[in-house]
Design an enzyme around this catalytic site. Structure first.
Site, PDB file in Angstrom:
ATOM      1  N   TYR A  70       7.517 -23.881  71.467  1.00 19.27           N
ATOM      2  CA  TYR A  70       8.068 -25.133  70.945  1.00 19.27           C
ATOM      3  C   TYR A  70       9.595 -25.086  70.792  1.00 19.27           C
ATOM      4  O   TYR A  70      10.191 -26.022  70.261  1.00 19.27           O
ATOM      5  CB  TYR A  70       7.439 -25.453  69.580  1.00 19.27           C
ATOM      6  CG  TYR A  70       5.938 -25.642  69.625  1.00 19.27           C
ATOM      7  CD1 TYR A  70       5.391 -26.879  69.961  1.00 19.27           C
ATOM      8  CD2 TYR A  70       5.071 -24.596  69.334  1.00 19.27           C
ATOM      9  CE1 TYR A  70       4.016 -27.067  69.999  1.00 19.27           C
ATOM     10  CE2 TYR A  70       3.699 -24.773  69.367  1.00 19.27           C
ATOM     11  CZ  TYR A  70       3.168 -26.005  69.711  1.00 19.27           C
ATOM     12  OH  TYR A  70       1.814 -26.184  69.746  1.00 19.27           O
ATOM     13  N   LYS A  74      19.329 -16.836  67.637  1.00 16.18           N
ATOM     14  CA  LYS A  74      17.914 -17.016  67.309  1.00 16.18           C
ATOM     15  C   LYS A  74      17.463 -15.940  66.331  1.00 16.18           C
ATOM     16  O   LYS A  74      16.692 -16.211  65.412  1.00 16.18           O
ATOM     17  CB  LYS A  74      17.075 -16.987  68.590  1.00 16.18           C
ATOM     18  CG  LYS A  74      15.658 -17.466  68.384  1.00 16.18           C
ATOM     19  CD  LYS A  74      14.911 -17.556  69.696  1.00 16.18           C
ATOM     20  CE  LYS A  74      13.468 -17.939  69.460  1.00 16.18           C
ATOM     21  NZ  LYS A  74      12.671 -17.935  70.674  1.00 16.18           N
ATOM     22  N   ASP A 107       1.941 -13.237  64.380  1.00 19.26           N
ATOM     23  CA  ASP A 107       1.309 -14.521  64.580  1.00 19.26           C
ATOM     24  C   ASP A 107       2.295 -15.514  64.026  1.00 19.26           C
ATOM     25  O   ASP A 107       2.769 -15.375  62.901  1.00 19.26           O
ATOM     26  CB  ASP A 107      -0.047 -14.646  63.890  1.00 19.26           C
ATOM     27  CG  ASP A 107      -0.804 -15.858  64.427  1.00 19.26           C
ATOM     28  OD1 ASP A 107      -0.876 -16.017  65.656  1.00 19.26           O
ATOM     29  OD2 ASP A 107      -1.298 -16.665  63.626  1.00 19.26           O
TER      30      ASP A 107
END
Length: 195
Positions: free
Chosen positions: A150, A171, A69
């Site tokens: 986002y 990333k 999450d």
């Protein structure tokens, strides 16, 4: 080591692909959760929601499940959208537009991503839980075409790049999910070697 199936507790193809890349060096057969499976996220923290999803998907599939999450907390919005990041608006472009509107006249653009990861077994046992963070700022307009969510409006501190402008390798090195995974991987590798 035998190859074990690990179900990614997500219906988001971008997230499943990212985890496939992160997990490729482990003796795992990675697969997405069953199509149509919806798990209600009722937790008040990222960790609680990851645990809820991992336990539910592991029980449903009979396999180990990895859930995350994650979300974006913006300082000027008192931490919003936070655990409601995915439900802030119906689609990624709408979520980005809503957030940029909320910050339109705001000079404080500081924000952070958080990723909580949880691995659970079919009987509801939680094997691992970790949390990773990444600080940055919200750009005034989207940049880049990689990633999801986002990513196009979150510029990582010290890089001058948004997540959407980074390669998967960059990333992984800078991102909240990559940082959480860096904590998870050695523990997961050890668990796999014991079974």
């Amino acid at each position: 080591m035998d190859t074990r199936t690990l179900v990614i507790a997500s219906g988001n193809p971008g997230k499943v692909k990212e985890f496939e890349g992160l997990l490729r060096d482990l003796p795992l057969k990675v697969q997405a959760q069953p199509e149509g499976l919806e798990v209600e996220e009722t937790g008040s923290t990222f960790s609680a929601n990851a645990r809820i999803k991992a336990i539910a998907v592991a029980a449903e599939t009979g396999e180990w499940a990895l859930a995350d999450d994650s979300g974006l907390s913006v300082d000027a919005l008192d931490g919003a959208p936070g655990v409601h990041s995915a439900r802030y608006a119906p689609s990624d472009p709408e979520r980005i537009a809503r957030l940029l509107r909320a910050l339109a006249v705001e000079d404080n653009r500081s924000a952070r991503f958080c990723a909580a990861l949880c691995v659970a077994t079919a009987d509801g046992t939680v094997l691992l839980e970790v949390e990773g963070h990444c600080k940055g700022r919200i750009t005034r307009s989207p940049r880049g075409h990689q990633g999801f969510g986002y990513d196009p409006i979150f510029e990582v501190n010290g890089t001058e790049k948004t997540f959407a402008e980074m390669s998967l390798l960059e990333k992984k090195a800078h991102g909240h999910r990559g940082r959480a995974f860096t904590m998870l991987e050695p523990q997961l590798r050890q668990l796999l070697s014991q079974r």
